[in-house]
Every structure is written in C-alpha cells, then in structure tokens.
Design an enzyme around this catalytic site. Structure first.
Site, short mmCIF file in Angstrom:
data_model
loop_
_atom_site.label_atom_id
_atom_site.label_comp_id
_atom_site.label_asym_id
_atom_site.label_seq_id
_atom_site.Cartn_x
_atom_site.Cartn_y
_atom_site.Cartn_z
CE LYS A 191 -1.89 3.07 1.93
NZ LYS A 191 -1.64 4.48 1.53
CD GLU A 266 13.12 1.04 8.23
OE1 GLU A 266 13.05 1.87 7.30
OE2 GLU A 266 13.81 0.02 8.18
CB CYS A 300 13.47 8.88 8.38
SG CYS A 300 14.54 7.73 7.51
CD GLU A 401 9.96 13.15 11.25
OE1 GLU A 401 8.77 12.78 11.35
OE2 GLU A 401 10.87 12.44 10.80
#
Ligand code: NAD
Length: 507
Positions: A191, A266, A300, A401
């Site tokens: 997906k 992750e 990331c 973040e």
C-alpha cells in the site's frame, strides 16, 4: 533547449500514460480500478497540476489482493532460492533499464530533485541485488548440540505480508522493504503513500515484466485510513512492515492487535549532529548542510538538530547559514536544483507554520524562514532552506519532526550537556558525531539513544548493517540478515541422539 526543458519534455512523455489511464491497482497480475470506481488525485508539488487519477482502494481491493498473495504463497515459498535469486536479479536489471523513467516520474510526483532521485532509482536496483544474493541461504539455520540431543534450526517465510510506505522517497523505500520479503519467500501486498503513488505502479509492473509470477506482489492504492487500515486488519496478512510517522505506527499496532500482526516500524526522527571544536570543521559543515538540505529535508535520517560546542558555535552557524542561503531552490527536474518543492500543500503549510513557531518561541531565523519565491516557483510548494539559531532544546522547533529543509542550532558547553540534549527528544533514530577525540567518541556513542550513529561522516549506508531506530523512531531493524529475521519464522527441530531417561508418569 535547456536541460530543464529537455527533462520536462521526457518526463511528460513518461507520465502521459498515467494521465490517460490513471494509476491502477495491480492484483493477481492484473491492473484494475476499484470495484466502486472511486479515485483520488495525485498532484505535482511543482505547480499543483493533476498528474493522475489514482484508484482508491478499500477493504474489497485489499481482500482480493490478500487472497491473491495467499494463493501465490505456496508456490513462491517452494521455489528454490537459486531460482528466486535469478528472478530478483532480473527485476534489478529491469529497474536499471527504466531508471530514467522512474527518476523523472518520482521527481514530478514527489518534488525531490533529480540529482538525488537518479541515484534513488539505482539504489532500488541495488536493494534487489543485495537481497537476491541471500535468497539461496535465507532458510538456512544452525545446529546446536547438547548431551543426548541435537537441535536443528531453520527459517521459513512467515506468509503473505503487508508493506506500507511513505511519500518521501517512495521508490527506494518500497524496494528496501519488498526485496527482502520476496527473497525470504513471502508474498506481498503493498500500500503506497497517497501523496506519491506513481512509481509504486511502475515498480510492480517492472517486476512482473521481469518474470515475477502473478499474485506474488500486489499493489493496492488508497488512503491510510481505508486501504492501509484494511491491510493491517486482514486475517491472511501475517506481518506489517511500515515506514512512516510515529503516530501512524501506533495506530497500526492497535489495528493489527486483534490478528496478532508481527510489526516492523521505521518511524520519525529528530536527529542530532554534534560538532566539537576539535572536529574537521570544513567536513562537518559539508555534512551538516548535506544531511538537512538534501532530499528537501524530507528524510527520516536528516540531521535536523545542530548541537555545536559553544566556542565554535557562532562561526559554524554563520558558515551553515551562508551555504544554506546559496542552495539552489527550483524545479526538481533542473539538474542544478538541490531543494525542490515540498510534497504537498498540506505538508508545506505544516513546515511554514514552524517559522511562526520559531519566532513565537524567541529563536532567531539566521537564514530562510519563508516561502521561496522567484520565476517558476509561483505555484509550487517551495520553501527556503532555513536555519534557526538562539534556540533551546525544549522548544517545539527542537523537539518535533518538521520534515523539511529546516535546521535548529543549539550551543553546548560540555560533553555531558551535548549528550543530555541529544537524548532529550522522543525520537532515537540516528545521530551524527564530529570529533577527533577517540575516547570521547566511545563515550558519546555509548551514551547516545539512537539506532544508528555516524562518526565523522554523513549518512553512508552499508546494506549489510542494521537500519532502524530506538524510542519513538521504530521497532526492529532491517538490512543484512535482520530483514530476513523479520520476514521469517525460526523453527527448531530437536533430535534425540541417545536413549535418555524419560520420566515415566503413571507407569
Ligand atoms: P504517514 O505515517 O502519514 O503515512 C505513511 C503510510 O501510512 C502511507 O502509505 C499512509 O497512507 C499509511 N497510513 C496512514 N494512516 C494509516 C492507518 N491508520 N493504517 C494503515 N496505514 C496508514 O507518513 P508520511 O507522512 O507518508 O511519511 C513521513 C514520515 O515517514 C516521517 O515521519 C518520516 O520520518 C517517516 N520515515 C521514516 C523512515 C525510517 O526509516 N525511519 C524513512 C522514511 C520516512
């Protein structure tokens, strides 16, 4: 004709098929729309133009894909590893043959600059080659001897698995997750992220053209709350490999609980780069600038917090600010561009909101801090490469973040203070350390709460090494054999080698 014009012309030829046909699901070797005909749009962050209508899958499409993956599992797991290896190399060859198409499509769909996406397409091929070579030995195990007993372990693929990927570098990340699943003998339902679905469509098509049997790899497009949720809840799916935001990871864990899904996450990061006065300052500046302003900062492992020893802080920040101000912001297909547009107006608004937050929190905007303007940038999600100084580690700009080309710098006086600030965030993905003192390196790398630490280096990946994060940055590792451990069950077979005394009950 300029390089940009030439690239743009080629890119339009590549994406024309998506304009005509839309981006469809791929289930059991067939391209198809959703049963209810629903679609969503993917837009180019360069100018907001619609690139394609994308099939919007839901539980019906996920169910068909999961059943296709379950039906294909028996034959795929039984295929000799050497044959799987050959097939996965053939996929790598096919990726390399279409690297330009992949890179150009990715640039238009994500806004990432061509200079990075050209390499990302090839890294996708490398991922396939790396895991392909381990397919023949993936099921091997150990012999563990004990008095009167020998234990034989072996690994078997866990079954059909779900792979859910984010929008930032979708092609590379999809290969990173799917190649080891296939090498293990698992079948896959993928997906992709709804903001950048196009290269996932190319990828499964490439794999099947290279000879992958139908049903081994199925791709269902759709929204996270619909197709994503249905995948994590499906009975036939044994494990979910997920890359994305930390709070989505926590939702997936809850959604997968009733069917006891194995999960690999992750997630996000707020990674520090720690620079001591004894470091090679020139290289440290290069690395700090590269790790936050490459890939639009939508990465990331970006080094989004710059912790600098007080004695060199002002000079170091001045050099970073000067570099950031000179970074070319522009069309992702222009070979000169370093920072392209952010993925989507929704994300652009989030990143811009941190400029207000920084001002309200009392930080200084040393450079950037606004939308990027200029010819060709009017309609896109372009943001200036930004450096905040005068910040504290408890500010939102140092804790959250941002996922854009935005760096927050904070001075430190002592090694203890540097480590305390580095660890004082919810995340623990990566850390970067710049010093020439070996004993200090050992002390700090021991103390840092991060799954990956690079010393005197930017992020340079070595595929056999473990990749993953601590705390809110993830669960599990991949890379090398770690990927196989996730996608496989370890079975132990215990054989008696003598006639030992068996306790006789009731006799
Ligand atoms: P996201 O979590 O919003 O979405 C990721 C994927 O999850 C998408 O495909 C989305 O449709 C799906 N999803 C959303 N809600 C879901 C649900 N309830 N159930 C199932 N699936 C659902 O993340 P994003 O905004 O696409 O990506 C950016 C994030 O990814 C950042 O936090 C970044 O740090 C992280 N990331 C981490 C790594 C890593 O290796 N640690 C790598 C790249 C990106």
């Amino acid at each position: 004709m300029s390089d940009l014009e030439r690239n743009l012309e080629r890119a339009r030829e590549y994406v024309a098929r998506f304009e005509r046909e839309g981006a469809l699901h791929r289930i059991a070797g067939t391209s198809c729309a959703s049963a209810d005909g629903r679609t969503f749009e993917t837009v180019s962050p360069v100018d907001g133009a619609t690139l394609a209508q994308v099939a919007r899958g839901g539980s019906a499409e996920i169910d068909r894909a999961a059943q296709a993956a379950a039906a294909a599992f028996g034959e795929w797991r039984a295929m000799p590893g050497a044959k799987r290896r050959k097939l996965l190399h053939a996929i790598a060859d096919a990726i390399e043959a279409r690297a330009e198409e992949i890179a150009f499509t990715e640039c238009l769909d994500t806004g990432q600059a061509l200079r990075f996406m050209a390499k990302a397409a090839l890294r996708g091929a490398e991922n396939f080659r790396f895991f392909a070579d381990q397919a023949p030995s993936a099921q091997d195990g150990q012999s563990l001897f004990a008095p009167g007993q020998v234990n034989i372990t072996r690994r078997t693929p866990i079954g059909p698995v779900g792979v859910i990927t984010p929008w930032n570098t979708p092609f590379m990340l999809s290969t990173w997750k799917i190649a080891p699943a296939l090498a293990s003998g698992c079948t896959v339902v993928h997906k992709p992220a709804e903001f950048s679905p196009l290269t996932a469509t190319l990828l499964v098509e490439i794999a099947e053209e290279a000879g992958l049997p139908p049903g081994v790899w199925n791709t269902v497009h759709g929204l996270g709350e619909e197709a994503g949720r249905a995948l994590t809840e499906h009975e036939a799916i044994r494990a979910i490999s997920f890359v994305g935001e930390s709070r989505t990871g926590s939702m997936i864990m809850a959604q997968g609980a009733p069917t006891l899904k194995r999960v690999h996450f992750e997630l996000g990061g707020k990674n520090p780069v720690i620079v001591f006065a004894d470091a090679d300052i020139e290289r440290a500046v290069d690395a700090a600038v590269f790790m936050i302003y490459s890939l639009n900062g939508e990465r990331c492992t970006s080094s989004s917090r710059l912790l600098v020893e007080a004695s060199i802080h002002d000079d170091f920040c001045a050099r970073v600010a000067e570099r950031a101000a000179r970074i070319p912001v522009g069309h992702p297909l222009d070979p000169k561009t370093v920072v392209g547009p952010l993925i989507h107006p929704v994300h652009e608004r989030k990143v811009l909101s941190y400029f207000e937050t920084a001002r309200a929190e009392g930080a200084t905007i040393a450079t950037g801090g606004a939308k990027a303007t200029g010819p060709g940038l009017e309609a896109g999600c372009f943001v200036q490469p930004t450096l905040f100084t005068g910040a504290r580690n408890d500010m939102a700009i140092a804790q959250e973040e941002i996922f854009g080309p935005v760096l927050t710098a904070i001075p430190f006086e002592t090694e203890e203070e540097a480590v305390r600030m580095a660890n004082d965030v919810p995340y623990g993905l990566a850390g970067y350390l710049w010093t020439s003192d070996l004993a200090r390196t050992l002390r700090i790398t021991e103390a840092l709460e991060a799954g990956m630490i690079w010393v005197n280096s930017e992020n340079v990946r070595h595929l056999p090494a473990p990749f993953g994060g601590m705390k809110a940055s993830g669960i599990g590792r991949d890379g090398g054999d770690w990927s196989f451990d996730f996608y496989m069950e370890t079975k132990n077979i215990s054989l008696a080698t003598g006639a030992h005394n068996i306790p006789r009950l009731g006799g």
